[in-house]
Write an enzyme that holds these catalytic residues in place. Structure first.
Site, mmCIF file in Angstrom:
data_model
loop_
_atom_site.group_PDB
_atom_site.id
_atom_site.type_symbol
_atom_site.label_atom_id
_atom_site.label_comp_id
_atom_site.label_asym_id
_atom_site.label_seq_id
_atom_site.Cartn_x
_atom_site.Cartn_y
_atom_site.Cartn_z
ATOM 1 N N TYR A 1 -2.850 -0.791 10.265
ATOM 2 C CA TYR A 1 -2.964 -0.902 8.508
ATOM 3 C C TYR A 1 -1.305 -0.639 8.429
ATOM 4 O O TYR A 1 -0.196 -1.077 7.732
ATOM 5 C CB TYR A 1 -3.937 -0.258 8.833
ATOM 6 C CG TYR A 1 -3.965 -0.761 6.346
ATOM 7 C CD1 TYR A 1 -4.080 -1.747 5.951
ATOM 8 C CD2 TYR A 1 -3.403 0.462 5.635
ATOM 9 C CE1 TYR A 1 -4.523 -2.028 5.315
ATOM 10 C CE2 TYR A 1 -3.049 0.575 4.508
ATOM 11 C CZ TYR A 1 -4.196 -1.249 3.663
ATOM 12 O OH TYR A 1 -4.272 -1.475 2.644
ATOM 13 N N SER B 1 0.966 -1.062 -0.116
ATOM 14 C CA SER B 1 -0.026 0.250 0.248
ATOM 15 C C SER B 1 1.324 1.222 -0.020
ATOM 16 O O SER B 1 2.219 1.383 0.629
ATOM 17 C CB SER B 1 -0.886 0.194 1.267
ATOM 18 O OG SER B 1 -1.743 1.040 1.372
#
Length: 255
Positions: A159, A146
């Site tokens: 995250y 990501s």
């Protein structure tokens, strides 16, 4: 001989788009989800309709002890694996102040997003290194991390930490596996319209149109699928260890 790929988390979203793109390149594809449910079967049918050997590979990526058995079943059905796409991932259990992050949410993100991909990559690499591999076939691991591997989203700290760990795992794998002629890549998606981002993507779409990204739009799973298939097909020869910022230029430094 045919390239054979396992794409984790490929019953929907980026994983499904990657499986489709690989199938269009002629790869045989193992489609993975945590359970052999209707969603997984629908994804298998969608890939099989493209005319390539396809198999359902239901298993929980966090079941480390089950990785070897899962890979064995895939290879019995499709032949020797050449490609692993580590796409399976989870978001936070609840967005909010990082001072309120729960241990459960931290452990869930780290378990799926970094620990599972590390050990599945380990099991995959061991299998490849234990056998002769045709030089005509490109062997690779493509990890989907990501843009939050490098850019903080303070309401999703756990995250971000898990994706930063996954990005470093990608580098470590590239260093270890380079001498074995196994390429490793880290695809770092930015604002992509998926089920995971559905609750917030409209807000990000407005921000993209206002200049957050250099291309004024959010990305689609198919954009990521095309990138992953290009990497897995060896169309970036003499490369490994790269992080691909698939974010429409969002993280380009600007004044």
């Amino acid at each position: 001989m045919r390239q054979v790929a396992l794409v984790t988390g490929s019953s929907r979203g980026i994983g499904l788009a990657a499986a489709e793109a690989l199938a269009r390149e002629g790869f045989a594809v193992a489609v993975n989800g945590p359970a052999d449910d209707a969603e997984l079967q629908a994804a298998v049918a969608r890939i099989a309709a493209l005319g390539v050997p396809t198999v359902a590979a239901p298993f929980d990526v966090t079941d480390i002890a089950g990785h070897d058995a899962a890979l064995h079943r895939i290879e019995e059905a499709l032949g020797p694996l050449t490609t692993l796409v580590n796409n399976a991932g989870v978001g936070v259990m609840q967005r909010g102040d990082l001072l309120e992050v729960s241990e459960a949410s931290w452990d869930r993100c780290l378990s799926v997003n970094s620990k599972a991909m590390f050990f599945l990559s380990q099991a995959f690499a061991r299998r490849l290194m234990a056998r002769e591999r045709p030089a005509s076939l490109f062997h690779s691991i493509v990890n989907v991390t990501s843009s939050n591997a490098v850019a903080v989203a303070v309401q999703r700290a756990e995250y971000c930490a898990s994706k930063a760990a996954a990005a470093m795992v990608s580098k470590a794998l590239a260093v270890r596996l380079g001498p074995e002629n196994i390429a490793v890549y880290d695809v770092q998606p930015g604002l992509i319209a998926t089920e995971m981002t559905a609750p917030v993507i409209d807000g990000y779409r407005l921000r993209a149109e206002a200049g957050l990204t250099l291309f004024p739009r959010v990305g689609q799973p198919e954009d990521m699928g095309a990138i992953i298939a290009s990497l897995a097909s060896g169309r970036l020869p003499y490369t490994t260890g790269q992080a691909i910022s698939a974010d429409a230029g969002m993280l380009v430094p600007r004044f």
